[in-house]
Design a protein around this motif. Structure first.
Motif, PDB file in Angstrom:
ATOM      1  N   ASP A 106      51.875  50.516  36.294  1.00  0.00           N
ATOM      2  CA  ASP A 106      51.897  49.837  37.589  1.00  0.00           C
ATOM      3  C   ASP A 106      50.715  48.894  37.680  1.00  0.00           C
ATOM      4  N   LEU A 107      50.898  47.773  38.391  1.00  0.00           N
ATOM      5  CA  LEU A 107      49.851  46.753  38.534  1.00  0.00           C
ATOM      6  C   LEU A 107      49.854  46.240  39.968  1.00  0.00           C
ATOM      7  N   HIS A 108      48.667  45.931  40.517  1.00  0.00           N
ATOM      8  CA  HIS A 108      48.533  45.378  41.865  1.00  0.00           C
ATOM      9  C   HIS A 108      47.333  44.448  41.901  1.00  0.00           C
ATOM     10  N   PHE A 109      47.496  43.277  42.535  1.00  0.00           N
ATOM     11  CA  PHE A 109      46.376  42.376  42.788  1.00  0.00           C
ATOM     12  C   PHE A 109      45.818  42.633  44.178  1.00  0.00           C
ATOM     13  N   SER A 110      44.509  42.408  44.336  1.00  0.00           N
ATOM     14  CA  SER A 110      43.907  42.470  45.665  1.00  0.00           C
ATOM     15  C   SER A 110      44.348  41.238  46.455  1.00  0.00           C
ATOM     16  N   PRO A 111      44.295  41.286  47.792  1.00  0.00           N
ATOM     17  CA  PRO A 111      44.743  40.140  48.600  1.00  0.00           C
ATOM     18  C   PRO A 111      44.023  38.838  48.266  1.00  0.00           C
ATOM     19  N   ASP A 112      42.749  38.925  47.843  1.00  0.00           N
ATOM     20  CA  ASP A 112      42.025  37.699  47.487  1.00  0.00           C
ATOM     21  C   ASP A 112      42.171  37.336  46.019  1.00  0.00           C
ATOM     22  N   TYR A 132      44.940  56.750  33.341  1.00  0.00           N
ATOM     23  CA  TYR A 132      44.028  56.810  34.469  1.00  0.00           C
ATOM     24  C   TYR A 132      44.141  55.516  35.251  1.00  0.00           C
ATOM     25  N   ILE A 133      43.292  55.328  36.265  1.00  0.00           N
ATOM     26  CA  ILE A 133      43.374  54.171  37.150  1.00  0.00           C
ATOM     27  C   ILE A 133      42.176  53.268  36.863  1.00  0.00           C
ATOM     28  N   LYS A 134      42.432  51.953  36.743  1.00  0.00           N
ATOM     29  CA  LYS A 134      41.346  51.019  36.454  1.00  0.00           C
ATOM     30  C   LYS A 134      41.419  49.838  37.420  1.00  0.00           C
ATOM     31  N   TRP A 135      40.229  49.347  37.768  1.00  0.00           N
ATOM     32  CA  TRP A 135      40.080  48.136  38.546  1.00  0.00           C
ATOM     33  C   TRP A 135      39.409  47.088  37.665  1.00  0.00           C
ATOM     34  N   TRP A 136      39.949  45.843  37.663  1.00  0.00           N
ATOM     35  CA  TRP A 136      39.485  44.799  36.746  1.00  0.00           C
ATOM     36  C   TRP A 136      39.007  43.574  37.513  1.00  0.00           C
ATOM     37  N   PRO A 165      47.425  47.763  52.626  1.00  0.00           N
ATOM     38  CA  PRO A 165      47.409  46.297  52.746  1.00  0.00           C
ATOM     39  C   PRO A 165      46.030  45.676  52.572  1.00  0.00           C
ATOM     40  N   ASP A 166      44.978  46.375  52.980  1.00  0.00           N
ATOM     41  CA  ASP A 166      43.629  45.812  52.854  1.00  0.00           C
ATOM     42  C   ASP A 166      42.971  46.154  51.513  1.00  0.00           C
ATOM     43  N   PHE A 167      43.726  46.766  50.603  1.00  0.00           N
ATOM     44  CA  PHE A 167      43.243  47.072  49.245  1.00  0.00           C
ATOM     45  C   PHE A 167      42.025  47.995  49.272  1.00  0.00           C
ATOM     46  N   SER A 168      41.988  48.906  50.244  1.00  0.00           N
ATOM     47  CA  SER A 168      40.843  49.821  50.338  1.00  0.00           C
ATOM     48  C   SER A 168      41.232  51.264  50.072  1.00  0.00           C
ATOM     49  N   THR A 169      42.532  51.574  50.123  1.00  0.00           N
ATOM     50  CA  THR A 169      42.992  52.942  49.930  1.00  0.00           C
ATOM     51  C   THR A 169      44.116  52.956  48.904  1.00  0.00           C
ATOM     52  N   PHE A 170      44.082  53.971  48.025  1.00  0.00           N
ATOM     53  CA  PHE A 170      45.018  54.030  46.909  1.00  0.00           C
ATOM     54  C   PHE A 170      45.541  55.466  46.797  1.00  0.00           C
TER      55      PHE A 170
END
Length: 1259
Positions: A1193-1199, A1209-1213, A1238-1243
C-alpha cells in the motif's frame, strides 16, 4: 627406536604433518601390529587432519624400529614417495637391544650426560607437554652448526625449568648437536658475589670432568673476579667442551646474563624475555614470538599456554595414586581455578598427597584467593604461590609498580588496547606502550600480537594475586578508572568502534559498580542515549547482561522497563541500517521510563522537523515474549536449552551452530558446523558437549567451551540425519540419531568409539525424530511409515509399536501419515506424539490412547514437547503459532503469537519456567510459561475499514473467531460484535454517513448492521471469483435490497475503484488476475471498456485526483499509465525486478509511486515518464527485502512531500530525496493495507497476527 631414525622423524616432522593423512596410514600400521585400536581411536578423535598427523608422529616417536619401518612402508603404499624418501636413509636394519629406553624417555647415555651436567631429574609427578617440548627441541637443533641463544620464557610457575630439562632428554639431540655435553646452572636473584661463586663452581666442575677424561690436564685456582671467571668459562666451553650446551635457569638480571656472553651455545629460562637483547652478537627482535628466520642467532619459546585440563587432571591423579576418571567432582573445579599453571597444580597435588580428603578445602582456598595457604613444594624456590608472584613485581621500578597495581581493575580473560590505559594513566599512547613492553618482557603481562593495535592481558593467577594484594583499595582503583574516563570523554562516549571504544562500552558499568558509584550507574544505564549508542556499537545482548548482572543495585521497576524493551526489540536492534531507538521505544507502555524518555526526545526532535509515531492504542496489548533473538540469517530448524538452563543452542539453514545466553541472547559460541543445513542440535547431560546433525549426512560432537570438533560420524548414515539426542543422565552417555535411510535409520553411538554401538531395525521409511525416556531405559522413534516405536536401549530390541496412522482412518488411503515427533511425560508413564494436525497421548505400558488434541485443520503440528514440571505440552504449528495444552484437563491454555512464519521447534527449560520456540522467521523466542499460561488475546483479521470523524477513530474488522467487531481505535474497546458467522468473512466496510457497518462472506452473503437492525442479503449463493460485485456505499440501498451484478472477468477480481471523469460522470474500474481492466457504467451495469493491460495478473490500480489518468501494475513486473479520454496506454514504466503490487498518484498528479514484491519503491515523473527516485535501493534487511516483504500500500501526504508505504513494516519517505524519514516495526508482519486520516497525522493498520495499530504523529 634408533636415534638416527628418531632424529630423522623430528627433522622431517613439519613436512610430514603438513602432507600426510593419518587415517590412510593407520590401517597399514594396524595390520603390521605396531598400532592398537585404542591408539587409532585417540588419533582419530583429533578434530583436524593436521592434528591427527601430529598425534600419529608423537606416538611413533615413543615406539621402536619396527614402527618406523611400518610407517615408512605405509608412506610408500599410499603414494607418499617424496615423504618416504626423507626417511629412507635412516631406516634401521634391526631393533637395537643396547639402547632400550628408560622410563623417563632417555637412554643410559643420555642419563649419564645429563647427570654429569647437573641437569635436574624429572619431578616425581610428571606429565608430558609434547607440543612445547618438541618446539624447544626444534629451536635447539638450530644450534647444531653455530653458537646462539634459545630462551624459554614465561610467568612464575609456568613450568619453564621442567620444560628446558625435558627438551634435552633426547639421545639424538645430544649426539648430533651437543656431543660436548649439557651443563646446567641455576641462577635466580643473585648479587655479584653470589654470581661469582656460581661461576667458580661451574668452572671447577668442568675442569674436574676434563681431568677425569684427560689426567694430563691440571686444575686451576678459582677465578678471583667476574671478569676472570668469564674468561675461564669461555676457555673451557670453547676449548675443552666445544659443541656443548650451557643451560642457565631462572635469569632475572641482564648484568648476570652478560657474564655468560662467551660465544657458546646457551639456553636460558626467564620471566623477562628481553634479557637476551643485552648479549653480543644477537639481533634485537622487536617481537619475539615464533621467529622463523633460519639464521637467527636468538630464538625464544613461550610457555604461557599452560596445562590442558586433561594434563592437569593427570598430575593430580599421579599425586594421589589414582586415575583421572576416578577423581572426585571437585578435581575439575580445582583445575579450572589453577588456570593451567603447572606450579599451582603441583602445589595442590603435593598437599593432597598428604591430606587426600581435603579436595573441597583446597578448592575453597583457591576460590577465595588465599594464596599464602597454598604452600608445599620441595622442588621450587618459593614456599608459597604469593611469594612467587610478588618476586616478579618487586623487580619493577617504583613508578612502574604503581602503574602495574592499576591493572587490578581489569576483568579476567579481557584484552585491552594501550589507548584504554592511556586514559587510565593520563599518558601519551607511546609512553603507555613503553611501560607495557616492560611488563611484557618480565612476563607480568601478555600481548596478543594477532591484533593491530596490540591487545594486552593478565594471566588469571596474576590478576587474582593483584586483587588479593590490593583488596582494600579496589574501590578507589575502580573510581580512578571512572573519573579518568569522565574527564577524557566529558562531551560524550567514544563512537569510533575500535577496541578502546568497545572496552568502555563493555566495562564502564562494571567499573562503576565496583567503585560503588551508584548514582552514576543509574544515570548511565537508565539513559536512552546510552542504550542507543551501546546497542548500535555492540548489539543489545551486552546491555541486557548489564541489567541482569547489576539488577540487585538498580531500581527494580525501571530496570524492568529497560530490560523488557531490549529483550523484545533485540532482533530489531541487530538490523542494519540501525533502527531509530526513539521510535522503537515509543511502542513501550505509557508507564515505562523508556517511553517517557522517548516521548520527550521525539517531541523535541519534532520541533526540528523530525517524524515520530506514537502507538496510541498499545495499552490494549500485552507482550507475552520474554526475549527475542535473531541468531541466524535463515530459517531456524532447532533450538534447545542446556541442562542448567543458562544457555540456548540453535541451528538451521545457515549451516551454523550458535550458543547464546538464555537471559540476554549474548553470543557465546558460533561454529560453521556443517556443509549443508543443520537440522538438529542437542546438549549432553553435563552441558560440555553439543551434538549436531545435518542434511550432509554427518553427525558431529562439539566441545561447548572451546568450540572444537570432538568426534564426527560420517560413514554410516547414507541420507540426511533428521534428529539427534543425548541420554538424559550421566550414568551412561549415549547419542541417538535418526535419518532418512530406508532400513538402518536409527542408531546409538558411544562417542568414544568411531562406529555405532547399535542399530534399530524396524522402520521401513525415514525416521523423523528420536527421544530417550526420562530414565534412558527406552528410546522412542517417530517415522514417516505412520508408526511410533519404543525400543529397549540396552538391547536395541523393539519393545512396542503404535500405529498412529490408524488414528486417521478417513485419510490413510489417500496420503501417508507422517509421525513428526514424540515426547515423554516427566514420569515416563505417557508418551505424546504429533502427526498432521493432531497430538496424541498414549499410555506407555498398555499403548492405549489417553487423549487426542486436534488443532486447526489449516495447520500442521511441527513439533511438541512436554513440560518437565507440569502437565503442559507445547505444540509448534505451521500457522506461525505456539499452543499450550494441559493434557490432564484436555484444555488449551494459551496461544503464543509473535512468530512471522512456520514454527519448527519448541522446548521447555529444565525447570519448566521458560519455553523457547524457533521459526522460519529467523528468530528464537523465549516465553515465560506462567505468563502465557494465563493469557490469550482475541486478534483481528487484516481486511478492515476505518472511519476518521472529528478526532474519533472507528475500526471495523473480522476477528479470529469469524465475528465482525467494531472497535474504538484509541482505547481498543469493542463497540459492537456480531454473532459467529457460518462462512468466512472476506471483507468489511463502514459507512461514513450512517452508523452502519457491513461484511461480505465467502458464501456470497452480505450483512449490514446498524444500531437497530441487521440486514442480510444473499447476493451470490454459488459465489465465483469471475464476477465483480458492486457494494458501493453510495449506490447500494440496503433497505431496498438493490444490487447489480457485473460479469465478464475470466479470473478472480482483484479489486475495483471509482473513476470520475467529470462532475456528472462516474464509472467503475475493476481489475483482475486475468490481466484486464474493465470499465462499467454505474447505473446500468453495462461494460463500457475491456482493456487488455498486462501479460500477467493486474495487482493494483489507482486513479489520478483529476480522473484523467489511471495506473495499473502487474505480475509481469511493469506498470502502465492510461488516459481515460481515449483509454490508451500513455506510459510504460519498466525497471522493477519483481511483481509490481501497488501504485499511488500524488495529490497534484505530478508523480506516481510504485512498489514491488522485493520491497523496492520507485517514484516516476508523470510529465514524461522518467524515473525520479528509487527509495532505499541500497539497504536490504534480514528478511532479504528492502521493505521486509511486499510493498502492499502507498499514500502521499496532502502536500506531496511525504510518501507512506507498507510491507513487512511501515515507512515514511522524503519524496524529493527518496530517503526514509521513519520506520515503524509492527510485532507481526505482512501488512495488507493502511488507513490514513485526511490530515496525514493518524495511521491505522492490522498485522498478520491480528494486532491493531493506531499511530499518531508526535507533535
Amino acid at each position: 627406536m634408533e636415534e638416527g631414525a628418531r632424529s630423522c622423524l623430528l627433522q622431517s616432522r613439519s613436512s610430514l604433518e603438513q602432507d600426510i593423512r593419518a587415517s590412510y596410514l593407520m590401517d597399514h600400521m594396524i595390520s603390521d601390529g605396531v598400532l592398537t585400536g585404542d591408539e587409532e581411536d585417540r588419533i582419530r578423535s583429533k578434530s583436524t587432519r593436521r592434528e591427527q598427523a601430529a598425534a600419529l608422529l608423537e606416538l611413533l616417536l615413543r615406539k621402536d624400529n619396527q614402527a618406523y619401518i611400518s610407517f615408512y612402508n605405509a608412506l610408500v603404499r599410499e603414494s607418499y614417495g617424496d615423504l618416504a624418501s626423507l626417511l629412507h636413509n635412516s631406516l634401521p636394519l634391526v631393533s637395537p637391544e643396547a639402547e632400550k629406553s628408560f622410563s623417563d624417555g632417555g637412554t643410559r647415555y643420555v642419563q649419564a650426560v645429563l647427570s654429569e651436567g647437573g641437569v635436574p631429574q624429572r619431578p616425581v609427578v610428571f606429565v608430558s607437554r609434547p607440543a612445547l617440548v618438541n618446539r624447544v627441541r626444534e629451536k635447539l637443533y638450530r644450534l647444531q652448526k653455530e653458537p646462539g641463544w634459545v630462551t624459554v620464557f614465561g610467568m612464575a610457575g609456568s613450568g619453564k625449568s621442567v620444560l628446558a630439562a625435558e627438551a634435552v632428554r633426547d639421545h639424538a639431540l645430544i649426539t648430533e648437536c651437543f656431543p660436548g655435553g649439557v651443563h646446567w646452572l641455576s641462577i635466580g636473584q643473585l648479587d655479584r658475589a653470589d654470581l661469582l661463586v656460581r661461576i667458580q663452581s661451574l668452572c671447577f666442575r668442568l675442569e674436574q670432568q676434563s681431568q677425569e677424561k684427560d689426567p694430563s690436564s691440571s686444575l686451576h685456582r678459582p677465578p678471583g673476579s667476574l671478569e676472570e671467571a668469564k674468561e675461564r668459562l669461555r676457555f673451557l666451553m670453547l676449548r675443552r667442551y666445544p659443541r656443548s650446551l650451557l643451560i642457565l635457569d631462572d635469569i632475572w638480571d641482564s648484568s648476570v646474563l652478560r657474564a655468560f656472553d662467551i660465544q657458546c651455545r646457551v639456553m636460558l629460562t626467564t620471566r623477562d624475555r628481553s634479557l637476551a637483547d643485552c648479549v653480543s652478537g644477537v639481533t634485537l627482535l622487536k617481537h619475539y614470538a615464533q621467529c622463523t628466520c633460519s639464521n637467527c642467532a636468538y630464538v625464544c619459546v613461550c610457555t604461557c599456554s599452560g596445562l590442558e585440563e586433561d594434563q592437569a587432571l593427570e598430575i593430580l591423579a599421579l599425586y594421589v595414586n589414582g586415575k583421572p576418571q576416578r577423581l572426585p567432582e571437585q578435581a575439575r573445579s580445582i583445575v579450572r581455578e589453577c588456570k593451567g599453571s603447572p606450579l599451582v597444580v603441583s602445589l595442590i597435588g603435593a598437599l593432597l598427597r598428604e591430606f587426600p580428603d581435603r579436595w573441597a578445602y583446597y578448592l575453597h582456598t583457591l576460590q577465595q584467593k588465599k594464596f599464602k595457604r597454598i604452600r608445599k613444594s620441595s622442588s621450587y624456590d618459593y614456599d608459597a604461590l604469593d611469594q612467587a608472584m610478588a618476586a616478579s613485581i618487586q623487580v619493577l621500578s617504583e613508578e612502574h609498580r604503581e602503574l602495574y597495581i592499576d591493572l587490578t581493575v581489569l576483568e579476567k580473560d579481557v584484552k585491552v588496547p594501550a589507548k584504554v590505559l592511556s586514559v587510565l594513566w593520563d599518558l601519551e599512547p607511546e609512553e603507555v606502550e613503553d611501560v607495557l613492553q616492560d611488563f611484557v618482557n618480565k612476563s607480568l603481562l601478555f600481548r596478543d600480537c594477532h591484533h593491530r593495535p596490540y591487545l594486552y592481558y593478565l594471566h588469571d593467577l596474576q590478576l587474582d594475586f593483584l586483587a588479593e594484594m590490593n583488596r582494600s583499595g579496589l574501590e578507589s582503583l575502580h573510581t580512578k578508572v571512572v573519573r579518568q574516563y569522565q574527564q577524557r570523554y566529558s562531551q560524550g562516549p567514544p563512537t569510533s568502534g575500535d577496541e578502546e571504544c568497545l572496552y568502555w562500552f563493555r566495562f564502564l558499568t562494571y567499573h562503576m559498580a565496583k567503585a560503588n558509584l551508584t548514582q552514576e550507574l543509574y544515570s548511565l544505564m537508565f539513559s536512552l542515549d546510552w542504550v542507543r549508542t551501546k546497542a548500535q556499537i555492540m548489539g543489545p545482548a551486552h546491555l541486557i547482561n548489564d541489567y541482569v548482572e547489576y539488577g540487585a543495585i538498580l531500581d527494580k521497576e525501571v530496570r524492568g522497563h529497560f530490560q523488557e524493551f531490549l529483550s523484545l526489540n533485540g532482533h530489531q536492534l541487530e538490523q542494519r541500517p540501525f533502527p531509530d531507538v526513539v521510535q522503537l521505544a515509543l511502542s513501550q507502555p505509557d508507564s515505562s521510563e523508556v517511553y517517557r524518555q522517548a516521548l520527550l526526545q521525539a517531541q523535541e526532535r519534532a520541533t526540528r522537523g523530525g517524524l515520530y509515531l506514537d502507538w496510541v492504542n498499545k495499552s490494549s496489548l500485552k507482550s507475552l515474549s520474554r526475549l527475542v533473538v535473531q541468531p541466524h540469517q535463515g530459517s531456524i530448524y532447532a533450538a534447545c536449552f542446556s541442562h542448567d538452563g543458562t544457555k540456548i543452542a540453535s541451528c538451521g539453514s545457515s549451516k551454523t551452530l550458535r550458543v547464546f545466553k538464555s537471559t540476554s541472547g549474548e553470543k557465546l559460541l558460533e561454529i560453521q558446523a556443517h556443509d549443508d543445513e543443520v537440522l538438529c542440535c542437542a546438549f549432553s547431560p553435563d552441558d560440555r558437549l553439543l551434538a549436531t546433525c545435518s542434511s550432509d549426512r554427518k553427525v558431529k560432537v562439539w566441545n561447548v567451551e572451546r568450540g572444537t570438533l570432538m568426534r564426527m560420524f560420517e560413514e554410516e548414515h547414507e541420507e540426511q540425519v533428521n534428529h539427534c539426542q543425548f541420554t538424559n543422565t550421566r550414568r551412561r552417555l549415549l547419542l541417538a540419531t535418526c535419518s532418512n535411510d530406508k532400513f538402518m535409520n536409527t542408531k546409538l553411538w558411544n562417542i568414544n568409539k568411531p562406529s555405532s554401538q547399535n542399530t534399530m531395525f524396524g522402520h521401513l521409511e525415514p525416521v523423523n525424530h528420536c527421544c530417550f525416556s526420562p530414565d534412558d531405559a527406552y528410546l522412542s522413534t517417530s517415522s514417516s511409515d505412520g508408526t511410533l516405536k519404543l525400543w529397549e536401549v540396552s538391547s536395541a530390541n523393539e519393545w512396542k509399536s503404535i500405529d498412529v496412522a490408524d488414528m486417521f482412518p478417513e485419510q490413510r488411503e489417500q496420503t501417508a501419515v507422517m509421525v513428526k515427533c514424540s515426547t515423554w511425560s516427566a514420569d515416563g508413564r505417557t508418551i505424546i506424539c504429533a502427526a498432521r494436525n493432531a497430538v496424541f497421548v498414549f499410555d506407555v505400558e498398555t499403548a492405549a490412547m489417553l487423549l487426542e488434541i486436534r488443532t486447526s485443520r489449516l495447520s500442521t503440528v511441527q513439533y511438541c514437547h512436554s513440560c518437565p514440571s507440569s502437565n503442559l505440552v507445547a505444540i509448534a504449528l505451521s500457522h506461525y503459532a505456539v499452543e499450550l495444552w494441559d493434557i490432564e484437563t484436555s484444555k488449551k491454555m494459551a496461544d503464543c503469537s509473535g512468530h512471522l512464519s512456520w514454527v519448527h521447534g519448541v522446548q521447555f527449560s529444565p525447570d519448566g519456567s521458560l519455553l523457547l520456540s524457533c521459526s522460519d522467521d529467523q528468530t528464537v523466542r523465549v516465553w515465560e510459561t506462567n505468563r502465557v499460561h494465563t493469557s490469550s488475546a482475541v486478534c483481528l483479521k487484516r481486511d478492515s475499514d476505518v472511519l476518521f470523524n472529528n478526532g474519533d477513530i472507528t475500526v471495523v474488522a473480522a476477528d479470529n473467531r469469524n465475528r465482525l467487531q467494531v472497535r474504538n481505535g484509541r482505547t481498543g474497546a469493542v463497540m459492537f460484535q456480531s454473532e459467529d458467522q457460518e462462512s468466512r468473512i472476506r471483507c468489511t466496510a463502514i459507512c461514513s454517513q450512517t452508523s452502519a457497518v457491513g461484511l461480505g462472506r465467502e458464501d456470497g452473503t452480505i450483512q449490514v448492521h446498524t444500531h437497530m437492525h441487521t440486514h442480510i442479503y444473499t447476493l451470490l449463493p454459488s459465489h465465483t471469483y469471475q464476477k465483480a460485485k458492486i457494494k458501493s456505499r453510495k449506490m447500494l440501498t440496503y433497505n431496498l435490497c438493490e444490487c447489480v451484478v457485473l460479469e465478464g472477468h475470466k479470473e478472480q477480481v482483484r479489486c475495483f475503484s471509482l473513476l470520475t471523469t467529470s462532475p456528472s460522470e462516474t464509472h467503475l474500474l475493476s481489475w483482475s488476475f486475468d490481466g484486464t481492466i474493465k470499465v462499467w457504467d454505474m447505473s446500468s451495469g453495462e461494460r463500457l471498456q475491456d482493456l487488455v493491460c498486462h501479460q500477467g495478473a493486474v495487482l493494483a490500480c489507482d486513479v489520478s485526483p483529476d480522473g484523467q489518468l489511471f495506473a495499473t501494475t502487474s505480475a509481469d513486473k511493469t506498470a502502465k499509465v492510461w488516459t481515460s479520454a481515449s483509454w490508451e496506454c500513455v506510459r510504460l514504466l519498466n525497471g522493477h525486478q519483481d511483481c509490481v503490487r501497488s501504485c499511488k498518484f500524488s495529490w497534484d498528479g505530478r508523480r506516481l509511486a510504485t512498489g514491488d514484491d522485493n520491497g523496492e519503491i520507485r517514484l516516476w515523473n508523470m510529465k514524461d515518464g522518467t524515473l525520479l527516485k528509487i527509495c532505499s535501493s541500497d539497504n536490504k534487511d534480514a528478511m532479504d527485502s528492502l521493505h521486509g516483504g511486499w510493498v502492499t500500500d502507498l499514500h502521499f501526504s496532502p502536500d506531496n512531500t511525504v510518501l507512506l508505504s507498507t510491507g513487512g513494516y511501515i515507512k515514511w519517505w522524503n519524496v524529493e530525496k527518496g530517503e526514509a524519514l521513519q520506520t515503524f516495526y509492527p510485532t507481526g508482519a505482512n501488512l495488507k493495507r493502511i488507513h490514513v486520516s485526511p490530515d496525514f497525522s493518524t495511521f491505522v493498520t492490522i498485522d498478520n497476527i491480528g494486532i491493531l495499530y493506531v499511530l499518531k504523529k508526535v507533535e
